[in-house]
Design a protein around this motif. Structure first.
Motif, PDB file in Angstrom:
ATOM      1  N   LEU A 112      32.459  31.899  44.440  1.00 33.55           N
ATOM      2  CA  LEU A 112      33.749  31.791  45.124  1.00 33.55           C
ATOM      3  C   LEU A 112      34.828  31.311  44.167  1.00 33.55           C
ATOM      4  CD1 LEU A 112      35.125  32.131  47.863  1.00 33.55           C
ATOM      5  CD2 LEU A 112      34.596  29.734  48.344  1.00 33.55           C
ATOM      6  N   LEU A 113      34.470  30.389  43.275  1.00 33.29           N
ATOM      7  CA  LEU A 113      35.429  29.915  42.271  1.00 33.29           C
ATOM      8  C   LEU A 113      35.867  31.053  41.350  1.00 33.29           C
ATOM      9  CD1 LEU A 113      36.956  27.730  40.656  1.00 33.29           C
ATOM     10  CD2 LEU A 113      34.815  27.310  39.405  1.00 33.29           C
ATOM     11  N   LEU A 114      34.913  31.829  40.848  1.00 31.29           N
ATOM     12  CA  LEU A 114      35.231  32.926  39.938  1.00 31.29           C
ATOM     13  C   LEU A 114      36.089  33.984  40.620  1.00 31.29           C
ATOM     14  CD1 LEU A 114      31.788  33.380  38.125  1.00 31.29           C
ATOM     15  CD2 LEU A 114      33.769  32.066  37.381  1.00 31.29           C
ATOM     16  N   VAL A 115      35.742  34.318  41.864  1.00 30.21           N
ATOM     17  CA  VAL A 115      36.541  35.294  42.606  1.00 30.21           C
ATOM     18  C   VAL A 115      37.951  34.750  42.837  1.00 30.21           C
ATOM     19  CG1 VAL A 115      36.793  36.479  44.823  1.00 30.21           C
ATOM     20  CG2 VAL A 115      34.560  36.397  43.702  1.00 30.21           C
ATOM     21  N   GLY A 116      38.033  33.457  43.183  1.00 27.48           N
ATOM     22  CA  GLY A 116      39.343  32.853  43.418  1.00 27.48           C
ATOM     23  C   GLY A 116      40.201  32.843  42.175  1.00 27.48           C
ATOM     24  N   LEU A 117      39.621  32.582  41.014  1.00 26.08           N
ATOM     25  CA  LEU A 117      40.380  32.579  39.759  1.00 26.08           C
ATOM     26  C   LEU A 117      40.978  33.947  39.449  1.00 26.08           C
ATOM     27  CD1 LEU A 117      38.043  30.386  37.515  1.00 26.08           C
ATOM     28  CD2 LEU A 117      40.319  29.780  38.379  1.00 26.08           C
ATOM     29  N   CYS A 118      40.321  34.999  39.936  1.00 26.26           N
ATOM     30  CA  CYS A 118      40.833  36.356  39.727  1.00 26.26           C
ATOM     31  C   CYS A 118      41.840  36.759  40.807  1.00 26.26           C
ATOM     32  CB  CYS A 118      39.689  37.367  39.708  1.00 26.26           C
ATOM     33  SG  CYS A 118      38.540  37.189  38.327  1.00 26.26           S
ATOM     34  N   VAL A 119      41.485  36.499  42.061  1.00 27.48           N
ATOM     35  CA  VAL A 119      42.251  37.042  43.184  1.00 27.48           C
ATOM     36  C   VAL A 119      43.521  36.257  43.473  1.00 27.48           C
ATOM     37  CG1 VAL A 119      42.181  37.562  45.649  1.00 27.48           C
ATOM     38  CG2 VAL A 119      40.219  38.100  44.205  1.00 27.48           C
ATOM     39  N   LEU A 120      43.452  34.924  43.446  1.00 27.86           N
ATOM     40  CA  LEU A 120      44.634  34.124  43.790  1.00 27.86           C
ATOM     41  C   LEU A 120      45.826  34.408  42.880  1.00 27.86           C
ATOM     42  CD1 LEU A 120      43.084  30.684  44.812  1.00 27.86           C
ATOM     43  CD2 LEU A 120      44.091  32.426  46.286  1.00 27.86           C
ATOM     44  N   PRO A 121      45.651  34.439  41.548  1.00 23.89           N
ATOM     45  CA  PRO A 121      46.804  34.795  40.701  1.00 23.89           C
ATOM     46  C   PRO A 121      47.322  36.206  40.987  1.00 23.89           C
ATOM     47  CG  PRO A 121      45.088  33.763  39.393  1.00 23.89           C
ATOM     48  CD  PRO A 121      44.492  34.044  40.729  1.00 23.89           C
ATOM     49  N   PHE A 122      46.398  37.124  41.316  1.00 19.23           N
ATOM     50  CA  PHE A 122      46.814  38.483  41.675  1.00 19.23           C
ATOM     51  C   PHE A 122      47.728  38.459  42.902  1.00 19.23           C
ATOM     52  CE2 PHE A 122      45.923  41.991  44.620  1.00 19.23           C
ATOM     53  CZ  PHE A 122      46.400  43.067  43.890  1.00 19.23           C
ATOM     54  N   VAL A 123      47.328  37.712  43.934  1.00 20.51           N
ATOM     55  CA  VAL A 123      48.122  37.624  45.155  1.00 20.51           C
ATOM     56  C   VAL A 123      49.456  36.934  44.903  1.00 20.51           C
ATOM     57  CG1 VAL A 123      48.204  36.636  47.487  1.00 20.51           C
ATOM     58  CG2 VAL A 123      46.100  37.695  46.657  1.00 20.51           C
ATOM     59  N   LEU A 124      49.413  35.826  44.135  1.00 24.22           N
ATOM     60  CA  LEU A 124      50.645  35.097  43.854  1.00 24.22           C
ATOM     61  C   LEU A 124      51.610  35.936  43.018  1.00 24.22           C
ATOM     62  CD1 LEU A 124      49.198  31.545  43.075  1.00 24.22           C
ATOM     63  CD2 LEU A 124      50.381  32.313  45.141  1.00 24.22           C
ATOM     64  N   GLY A 125      51.046  36.683  42.059  1.00 22.79           N
ATOM     65  CA  GLY A 125      51.904  37.554  41.247  1.00 22.79           C
ATOM     66  C   GLY A 125      52.552  38.637  42.083  1.00 22.79           C
ATOM     67  N   ALA A 126      51.766  39.226  42.990  1.00 25.75           N
ATOM     68  CA  ALA A 126      52.322  40.269  43.852  1.00 25.75           C
ATOM     69  C   ALA A 126      53.378  39.699  44.793  1.00 25.75           C
ATOM     70  CB  ALA A 126      51.200  40.920  44.652  1.00 25.75           C
ATOM     71  N   ALA A 127      53.098  38.519  45.369  1.00 27.44           N
ATOM     72  CA  ALA A 127      54.047  37.918  46.319  1.00 27.44           C
ATOM     73  C   ALA A 127      55.331  37.484  45.640  1.00 27.44           C
ATOM     74  CB  ALA A 127      53.379  36.731  47.012  1.00 27.44           C
ATOM     75  N   SER A 128      55.241  37.094  44.349  1.00 32.09           N
ATOM     76  CA  SER A 128      56.433  36.614  43.641  1.00 32.09           C
ATOM     77  C   SER A 128      57.434  37.712  43.347  1.00 32.09           C
ATOM     78  CB  SER A 128      56.013  35.931  42.335  1.00 32.09           C
ATOM     79  OG  SER A 128      55.461  36.879  41.425  1.00 32.09           O
ATOM     80  N   THR A 129      57.041  38.966  43.536  1.00 32.66           N
ATOM     81  CA  THR A 129      57.993  40.065  43.317  1.00 32.66           C
ATOM     82  C   THR A 129      59.048  40.119  44.418  1.00 32.66           C
ATOM     83  OG1 THR A 129      56.611  41.641  44.556  1.00 32.66           O
ATOM     84  CG2 THR A 129      56.189  41.418  42.189  1.00 32.66           C
ATOM     85  N   GLY A 130      58.757  39.492  45.540  1.00 36.51           N
ATOM     86  CA  GLY A 130      59.716  39.497  46.635  1.00 36.51           C
ATOM     87  C   GLY A 130      59.642  40.721  47.520  1.00 36.51           C
ATOM     88  N   GLU A 131      58.810  41.668  47.182  1.00 37.93           N
ATOM     89  CA  GLU A 131      58.657  42.867  47.989  1.00 37.93           C
ATOM     90  C   GLU A 131      57.952  42.524  49.297  1.00 37.93           C
ATOM     91  OE1 GLU A 131      59.692  45.911  47.556  1.00 37.93           O
ATOM     92  OE2 GLU A 131      60.611  45.588  45.579  1.00 37.93           O
ATOM     93  N   PRO A 132      58.483  42.953  50.441  1.00 37.26           N
ATOM     94  CA  PRO A 132      57.865  42.601  51.739  1.00 37.26           C
ATOM     95  C   PRO A 132      56.407  43.017  51.833  1.00 37.26           C
ATOM     96  CG  PRO A 132      60.057  43.500  52.074  1.00 37.26           C
ATOM     97  CD  PRO A 132      59.746  43.697  50.627  1.00 37.26           C
ATOM     98  N   LEU A 133      56.100  44.214  51.347  1.00 40.56           N
ATOM     99  CA  LEU A 133      54.714  44.677  51.418  1.00 40.56           C
ATOM    100  C   LEU A 133      53.788  43.832  50.537  1.00 40.56           C
ATOM    101  CD1 LEU A 133      55.155  48.560  51.456  1.00 40.56           C
ATOM    102  CD2 LEU A 133      54.604  47.042  53.366  1.00 40.56           C
ATOM    103  N   MET A 134      54.332  43.352  49.433  1.00 42.00           N
ATOM    104  CA  MET A 134      53.545  42.494  48.560  1.00 42.00           C
ATOM    105  C   MET A 134      53.317  41.125  49.207  1.00 42.00           C
ATOM    106  SD  MET A 134      52.681  44.161  45.781  1.00 42.00           S
ATOM    107  CE  MET A 134      52.375  45.507  46.933  1.00 42.00           C
ATOM    108  N   LEU A 135      54.330  40.636  49.941  1.00 41.67           N
ATOM    109  CA  LEU A 135      54.180  39.368  50.647  1.00 41.67           C
ATOM    110  C   LEU A 135      53.074  39.443  51.699  1.00 41.67           C
ATOM    111  CD1 LEU A 135      57.934  38.401  51.142  1.00 41.67           C
ATOM    112  CD2 LEU A 135      56.282  37.260  49.656  1.00 41.67           C
ATOM    113  N   ALA A 136      52.808  40.647  52.194  1.00 38.89           N
ATOM    114  CA  ALA A 136      51.766  40.815  53.202  1.00 38.89           C
ATOM    115  C   ALA A 136      50.383  40.495  52.655  1.00 38.89           C
ATOM    116  CB  ALA A 136      51.795  42.238  53.751  1.00 38.89           C
ATOM    117  N   LEU A 137      50.259  40.517  51.319  1.00 44.75           N
ATOM    118  CA  LEU A 137      48.962  40.194  50.725  1.00 44.75           C
ATOM    119  C   LEU A 137      48.539  38.758  51.045  1.00 44.75           C
ATOM    120  CD1 LEU A 137      49.234  41.869  47.208  1.00 44.75           C
ATOM    121  CD2 LEU A 137      47.786  42.571  49.107  1.00 44.75           C
ATOM    122  N   ILE A 138      49.529  37.865  51.179  1.00 41.98           N
ATOM    123  CA  ILE A 138      49.212  36.477  51.490  1.00 41.98           C
ATOM    124  C   ILE A 138      48.551  36.381  52.865  1.00 41.98           C
ATOM    125  CG2 ILE A 138      50.196  34.190  51.889  1.00 41.98           C
ATOM    126  CD1 ILE A 138      52.333  34.849  49.848  1.00 41.98           C
TER     127      ILE A 138
END
Length: 336
Positions: A112-138
């Motif tokens: 779970l730690l290894l998956v989180g280290l990969c996935v969480l930055p991916f989600v945060l990076g996508a959400a930081s673009t400000g795109e509504p569809l990207m925010l849906a990843l959260i």
């Protein structure tokens, strides 16, 4: 290995598309970590080849470091805004989840730690673009985490079931199905674990008057009798001493740490136990049975299991001819 290659591929594409030094630094760090991981893997294999248990602290630390680099790559790649790079990054990120869960099913928190280290930055990076569809990843993240936990549970259950079946089959292959004793194959495995600096004895045992009883009362009664005889012989042994059934009414015992005199004493106890109180067969008939033994000792009589087994068998044959019901040690005079 494939995950590392894919990570370098994504970082290279991102650098070609966007430029800058960030992706070059990530690629350099990934290459360094990759070579260290390969060296660590070779060391682990070398330790296992020597029959030792390898330390896993370094491989675990390197896995955590590599997943952290992947997370860093995903964060910056999703912030590029380049649709092609973002799609490729998402595919690489999702493609890591299954292997990470499969390889670390025995350590779910690490997985779970290894998956989180990969996935969480991916989600945060996508959400930081400000795109509504990207925010849906959260909003999708809790369901994704639940899916990861279910995937790990599936892998863990499947692998544990497979290991349990494998161990069960291996145990059945080395056990006599009637008495539960080791068979010849199982005893040879135990023999290999005996230190060559330790004295031990090999004892061949053969039941007396068993065949007429088996013929008269039937195989079911004979099987029951064999089980009762087994229990009596086992009662005469102590911890570390092993009894095996090698076929029919023939048994083999391994007595680690016992010299000739102690072996003779143990054999006497086994013979007394087997030939003691009568056995009940077919619900009412009482029968008596005996046992004869022959033995050979390491290192006085021989150097290997096969050689000692042959010697003990010859001693047993000589004891049978001499009158049965006692234990005889191998002598050179009976070698012919």
């Amino acid at each position: 290995m494939l995950g590392a290659i894919n990570g370098l591929f994504v970082a290279g594409l991102a650098h070609l598309a966007i430029g800058g030094i960030a992706f070059l630094l990530i690629m350099l760090a990934e290459v360094i970590v990759l070579f260290i991981r390969l060296a660590s893997l070779r060391q682990v294999r070398s330790v296992r080849a020597r029959g030792e248990v390898p330390q896993i602290d370094t491989p675990i630390s390197l896995s955590i470091l590599w997943c952290s680099l992947q997370g860093l790559l995903f964060f910056f790649a999703m912030r590029t805004g380049n649709t092609a790079i973002m799609v490729i990054t998402a595919a690489h990120c999702m493609g890591l989840v299954g292997p990470l869960c499969a390889r670390n099913y025995a350590a779910p928190r690490l997985a779970l730690l290894l998956v989180g280290l990969c996935v969480l930055p991916f989600v945060l990076g996508a959400a930081s673009t400000g795109e509504p569809l990207m925010l849906a990843l959260i909003a999708l993240l809790p369901g994704f985490v639940l899916g990861v936990l279910q995937l790990m549970g599936h892998y863990r259950g499947a692998m544990l079931a497979a290991l349990s079946a494998e161990l069960s089959n291996a145990e059945r292959a080395r056990r006599d199905p009637l008495t539960g004793l080791l068979n010849r194959h199982g005893l040879e495995g135990v023999i290999q674990s005996v230190s060559r600096n330790q004295v031990f004895s090999i004892v061949c045992l053969d039941l007396d008057r068993f065949k007429p009883i088996n013929d008269r009362f039937g195989h079911a009664a004979g099987d029951q009798l064999l089980c009762e005889v087994t229990n009596r012989m086992k009662a005469a042994l102590t911890e570390g001493q092993v009894l095996a059934r090698i076929g029919g009414d023939e048994f083999l015992a391994l007595l680690p740490g016992l010299g000739p005199e102690e072996t003779q004493t143990t054999i006497g106890a086994m013979i007394a136990g087997v030939s003691g109180p009568p056995y009940a067969v077919d619900g009412e008939s009482l029968v008596h049975i005996g046992v004869t033994a022959g033995f050979a000792c390491f290192p006085e009589d021989g150097c290997g299991f096969t050689e000692l087994h042959v010697m003990a068998d010859r001693a047993l044959y000589a004891a049978k001819k001499a009158g049965k019901g006692f234990g005889a040690r191998y002598e050179a005079s009976i070698a012919a």
